[in-house]
Design an enzyme around this catalytic site. Sequence first.
Site, PDB file in Angstrom:
ATOM      1  N   CYS A 124       0.814  -1.223   0.000  1.00 22.10           N
ATOM      2  CA  CYS A 124       0.000   0.000   0.000  1.00 22.10           C
ATOM      3  C   CYS A 124       0.848   1.273   0.000  1.00 22.10           C
ATOM      4  CB  CYS A 124      -0.979   0.002   1.175  1.00 22.10           C
ATOM      5  SG  CYS A 124      -0.225   0.090   2.815  1.00 22.10           S
ATOM      6  N   HIS A 138      -5.720   1.835  -4.252  1.00 24.28           N
ATOM      7  CA  HIS A 138      -4.836   1.277  -3.232  1.00 24.28           C
ATOM      8  C   HIS A 138      -4.446  -0.151  -3.575  1.00 24.28           C
ATOM      9  CE1 HIS A 138      -7.912  -1.091  -0.567  1.00 24.28           C
ATOM     10  NE2 HIS A 138      -8.353  -1.024  -1.793  1.00 24.28           N
ATOM     11  N   HIS A 163      -2.525   1.380   6.935  1.00 22.93           N
ATOM     12  CA  HIS A 163      -2.920   1.248   5.534  1.00 22.93           C
ATOM     13  C   HIS A 163      -3.109   2.641   4.943  1.00 22.93           C
ATOM     14  CE1 HIS A 163      -4.271  -0.978   2.039  1.00 22.93           C
ATOM     15  NE2 HIS A 163      -5.278  -0.141   1.909  1.00 22.93           N
TER      16      HIS A 163
END
Length: 374
Positions: free
Chosen positions: A288, A348, A336
Amino acid sequence: MGRGKRGLLAAAVTVVCAVTVLAVPGTAFASVPAGPADPSPTPSASATPAPTATTAPVPDAELEKVRAQLDGLYHDAAVATDAYNAAEEKTRKQSVQLARLEKRTDAARKKLAELKDQAGAAARAQYRDSGMPPMARFLLSDNPEHFADGAGTLLNGARATKKLIAETDRVERELKRDTDDAAARWKKLERDRKDRAAARKTVQARIKDAEKLESRLEKKEKERLAELERQAARKAQTAWLDTGVLKKTAGAATDAATSAGARAVAFATAQLGKPYVWGAEGPDSFDCSGLTSQAWADAGTPIPRTSQEQWKQLPHVDVTEMRPGDLVIYFADATHVGMYVGDGKIIHAPRPGRTVTITGAGTMPILGVVRPDA
């Protein structure tokens, strides 16, 4: 018997994804000795046909437990991935700094050797002058002109000697400082490498646990689990949109990307479909923060490597003011990150087993928004 088995399945969370197969055996046959009038065996009881084995479907409630368990395992993997990335970044920086220190210490050693050679040459020159100290020769001179010349030479020689000694001392101190610094950095580098190795083991273990859990599901259960994940994502996105956040964003007139933001979004968009691989920064796979850091590097704005450092170091903006290119940080521990692309969506790299994709910005708990080009 089937109900008891399913009850046990519901009670054991660690095996919630096991598919129970119930098979009831048929009645056994017993043989009796053959009589003279009937040579064939006679069954003691009539045979009861064995029912066909059936597979008890895992209830949705149990699949929800599986989904929660998987989310937990992949979150733990994300935490360990951030720790790995941070340790990797530290070792990279330490290696660069050590290389610079090595160059400086090499230069200092050469300089020190030159200074010692100069000092040795001065001592040898003095010895060649009949062993008489320069001051004595200066005082015994009976030529006024030579006396004046000697005075200047003596003064310059004294200054040069003093400068030589001072320079030698300075270089020696600098060499010792850099050598001590290098030793400390080597120790830190080793610690960072150990941290990285430990984080690697944790990531691999959590991913292995998640894959093992998923492997216990039959194809139909996996499809139903995927649908439950989609339903949960839609529900979270709808709840987020119902707060009116997009209307507030439109009202703030900040939905237009800067030129750098547009380049970052274009880079991220070009990666759609590439697999998530923890610790990866491209070009063929990403995690990510690897995706977001590389997107902004491509846009000419280097940013921290990990989502946690992106949250710590980059300027924060209110979620109602976010614009394309901004980074949306998720979960309370900032483990994240996705890139906002407008219209309530992000790009993402989700997790292992998934690819870079577009999803709703509100599908996960939002910690906040940061702006690399603020």
